[in-house]
Design a protein around this motif. Sequence first.
Motif, PDB file in Angstrom:
ATOM      1  N   GLY A 213      -0.782  -0.727   7.750  1.00  0.00           N
ATOM      2  CA  GLY A 213       0.208  -0.290   8.718  1.00  0.00           C
ATOM      3  C   GLY A 213      -0.220  -0.373  10.178  1.00  0.00           C
ATOM      4  N   ASP A 214       0.727   0.016  11.038  1.00  0.00           N
ATOM      5  CA  ASP A 214       0.532  -0.025  12.489  1.00  0.00           C
ATOM      6  C   ASP A 214       0.842   1.354  13.075  1.00  0.00           C
ATOM      7  N   GLU A 215       1.016   1.405  14.391  1.00  0.00           N
ATOM      8  CA  GLU A 215       1.293   2.672  15.070  1.00  0.00           C
ATOM      9  C   GLU A 215       2.551   3.355  14.510  1.00  0.00           C
TER      10      GLU A 215
ATOM     11  N   PHE B 124       0.851   5.878  -0.129  1.00  0.00           N
ATOM     12  CA  PHE B 124       0.551   6.319   1.244  1.00  0.00           C
ATOM     13  C   PHE B 124      -0.714   5.626   1.769  1.00  0.00           C
ATOM     14  N   ASN B 125      -1.751   5.540   0.938  1.00  0.00           N
ATOM     15  CA  ASN B 125      -2.992   4.883   1.371  1.00  0.00           C
ATOM     16  C   ASN B 125      -2.750   3.415   1.704  1.00  0.00           C
TER      17      ASN B 125
ATOM     18  N   GLU C 214       4.818  -1.375  -1.175  1.00  0.00           N
ATOM     19  CA  GLU C 214       5.442  -1.546   0.148  1.00  0.00           C
ATOM     20  C   GLU C 214       6.942  -1.248   0.107  1.00  0.00           C
ATOM     21  N   LYS C 215       7.622  -1.733  -0.952  1.00  0.00           N
ATOM     22  CA  LYS C 215       9.065  -1.474  -1.061  1.00  0.00           C
ATOM     23  C   LYS C 215       9.337   0.022  -1.280  1.00  0.00           C
ATOM     24  N   SER C 216       8.532   0.647  -2.135  1.00  0.00           N
ATOM     25  CA  SER C 216       8.732   2.075  -2.412  1.00  0.00           C
ATOM     26  C   SER C 216       8.553   2.902  -1.152  1.00  0.00           C
ATOM     27  N   TYR C 217       7.535   2.533  -0.376  1.00  0.00           N
ATOM     28  CA  TYR C 217       7.273   3.274   0.870  1.00  0.00           C
ATOM     29  C   TYR C 217       8.440   3.094   1.839  1.00  0.00           C
TER      30      TYR C 217
ATOM     31  N   ARG D 182      -4.833  12.800   4.100  1.00  0.00           N
ATOM     32  CA  ARG D 182      -5.944  11.956   3.642  1.00  0.00           C
ATOM     33  C   ARG D 182      -5.682  10.476   3.981  1.00  0.00           C
ATOM     34  N   SER D 183      -4.427  10.067   3.885  1.00  0.00           N
ATOM     35  CA  SER D 183      -4.103   8.652   4.127  1.00  0.00           C
ATOM     36  C   SER D 183      -4.335   8.247   5.578  1.00  0.00           C
ATOM     37  N   LEU D 184      -4.326   9.214   6.502  1.00  0.00           N
ATOM     38  CA  LEU D 184      -4.499   8.871   7.918  1.00  0.00           C
ATOM     39  C   LEU D 184      -5.839   8.191   8.182  1.00  0.00           C
ATOM     40  N   GLY D 185      -6.831   8.464   7.357  1.00  0.00           N
ATOM     41  CA  GLY D 185      -8.124   7.825   7.549  1.00  0.00           C
ATOM     42  C   GLY D 185      -8.174   6.384   7.080  1.00  0.00           C
ATOM     43  N   ARG D 186      -7.109   5.911   6.426  1.00  0.00           N
ATOM     44  CA  ARG D 186      -7.118   4.567   5.828  1.00  0.00           C
ATOM     45  C   ARG D 186      -6.669   3.465   6.787  1.00  0.00           C
TER      46      ARG D 186
END
Length: 867
Positions: free
Chosen positions: A705-707, A698-699, A675-678, A731-735
């Motif tokens: 995450g939210d909107e 990213f996943n 979370e911190k890295s992101y 790919r992460s968008l599906g998570r």
Amino acid sequence: MCRHSIAASSSNPDREVLPTNVKPLHYDLTLEPLFDTFRFDGTVEITLQVNENTDEIVLNSTEIDIHSAHILDVEADKITFDEDAQTATFKFKDTLVAGSQTTLKIVFTGELNNMAGFYRSSYQEDGKTKYLATTQMEPTDCRRAFPSFDEPALKATFSITLIADKDLVCLSNMDEKETTILESGKKQVLFNKTPLMSTYLVAFIVGDLKYVENNDFRVPIKVYATPGSEHLGEYSADIAAKTLAFFEKKFDIEYPLPKCDMVAIHDFSAGAMENFGLITYRTVDLLLDTKTSNINTKQRVTEVVMHELAHQWFGNLVTMDFWDGLWLNEGFATWMSWYACDSLYPDWKVWESYVSDSLQHALTLDALRASHPIEVPVKRADEINQIFDAISYSKGSSLLKMISRWLGEDVFIKGVSNYLKKHMWGNTQTSDLWEALSDVSGKDVVKVMDIWTKNIGYPIVSVKESEGKLIVSQNRFLATGDATAEEDKILYPVFLGLKTSKGLDESLVLDTRTKEFETSTTDDFFKINGDQAGIFRTAYEPARWAKLGQAGVDGKLSVEDRVGLVADAGALASSGYISTTDFLNLVKSWSNESNYVVWDEILSRIGNVKAALIFESDDIRVALNRFIVDLLGDKLKSVGWTFSDSDSFAEQQLKSSLFAFAVAAGHEEAGAFAEKSYADYIGGNKDAIHPNLRTTIFNHAAKTGDEKTFDQLFKIYQNPSSVDEKITALRSLGRFTQPEILDKVTGLLLNSDVVKQQDIYIPMQGLRATRVGIETLWSWVQTNWDTLFEVLPPGLSMLSTVVSLSTSGFTKKEQRAQVEEFFKSKNTKGYDQGLAQSLDVIKAKGNWAERDATKISEWLASNGYSK
């Protein structure tokens, strides 16, 4: 008279092939792509050998407008088309005489469409959409580019001419012979005549391309890309130079063309295509920034390049007679890419990961009733795409790995070299290779391999112990655990590979239903399928599983042995041959494991348990995650997740794998770091995320995450720092887990301006990770089925992939019934096998959940992982 266009074949009488009254010798082909209309104009003159008196010629043609056809200035009397057979028949008034040669000239127009034949690929440059024209002919799409005798055995030579704007690059299989400026101001590029080759290997490209060149090999190697990306081809060019030199030495045959071009294409239905001398790739499988790409991407690019280069000899120089021999092409190129990778990058130890990669892909698919034999009878063109799968590639390569171990690698390579030399520029059947290997080894390869290639499935070898004896027996293994007597008739020659403290005995063969063997081991240690070289599962008695678990802890098992043991236990648990608790007990004792491949197999198999129980109570998923965190906690703490330049390949892989599984399972410290890295990365610190951790971070961001997070990841996807980052973000968008965000994600899938058709499956992979994702994806597929069927026609294997991804996440009988009901009224041409396999998978998972859910829950509680 000519024979009917469905001709008989000695090996498969139902096979639909062209009549044999004429045979192509040479094609003079001229093509001009027209980017303003997305069409192309063409003329082809085919020199024909007339084999029998005839007044008609039948060849393959589909989605092409034929304007005229002539023989020696005499126009065809009549032209008819068979849309289903994809043929055009030209009738002439005069009879062509057997023994003569003639030339058929055809003028035509086609469409630059849909990733098949001669088609357009789009990309963005300075905010504008630009296009290039490229080809994908395999298996049967040359007929979309120009009327042709589109069968692998009908080899010919080709003289290709391309007409294009002066500032565009024109490429084909051969080097350029001459360029002429036309009155129109366009240029006409004529290429040197090709050697004999099959139509599916013909290639040509017109576009704005730049290249990097490597001259470390005997002939020039160029990697082409659209402007601004060409420098990312340096790694692949270097790999190609090393690999071509390696294959020349191993096969004792020179690379046969004057150049080797490799081109990155933005729209591509496959991963790569081995066109003779002009190999095409998805951008992500060719272009690589070594500073920003993760270690897995580097390994994949290496293996894909090696795979396509192996085909230049095996497939291109010597070609299968028909598509039922596809496995020989693809299985061999797969095996050879691993072999080359192991030789050129020994520190990667790729044969260790082979056991968890190719071998498990093969065993997983071939455990389904809806699998197919390695050598599968193919009747029609629309059946061919469905066999480009883990049987042709992974089981094929695993069979070759098994035989190379049986004969010895040097003997195997010598046999292959002899085979290539004997059949150079020709076509072969599988038996030709077996005969070459028999000749060089003195062993009856034909007899052994015929059983493995012509039958579906593989055995489970059951081992019982009795007073110094091992009693081994073989039966058909099915994922559903319910093989009937009718399905269990084949007896395979199984190389048992008995490993004891004295070493590995590879002389033992189980070729009957049951056999007894003496064991002389003094320390009660043995394992069947030593180093996991055989294509079978092994089932032991419960006490032996415990002893093998301890043997793994004591260092008596190789990495391949440990991976194979975990994989077998996981597969046997899922199919009901052993209890899942036996599998869990086995892996629980391996928390000190140090090899990343073993960890990957352990954690992936636990992931399979989670997938089978995804529609059960949340409590069991939470408890399984606690088990994972406990299992890997100490090892993760000792290796950490920071990287240094001194880390070996294996150390990088171990850190990446443990971190990924830990974050996914809810490890607090790893999750907090993610979370911190992101947050730091989004805040502008582009060094905050190491490339090896990017996918995991990213996943996790999407999952929690939210909107706002969706907008951030979508922005990264649209403006990435590398191709690697772009695919990871997509790919992460599906998570995501909120239904309203998932609706946004599925809303992108058919928007080709945002998600290219070739990438539609990438967000789908993410959607399969959660219950809500699985349900959302299936609902979207049902709603959009007609559009999907239109944009992903059955001729592209991608439709089968979409069907599989959108259905195989289910586990319940009623869900399976819904899938069956939906497709009952649909045309399943081109994906029927994929659908059947998916239904098998749902059934297997459902059986597993019904059988073991309670036992797993009790085991988790008794080990302290439940609330």
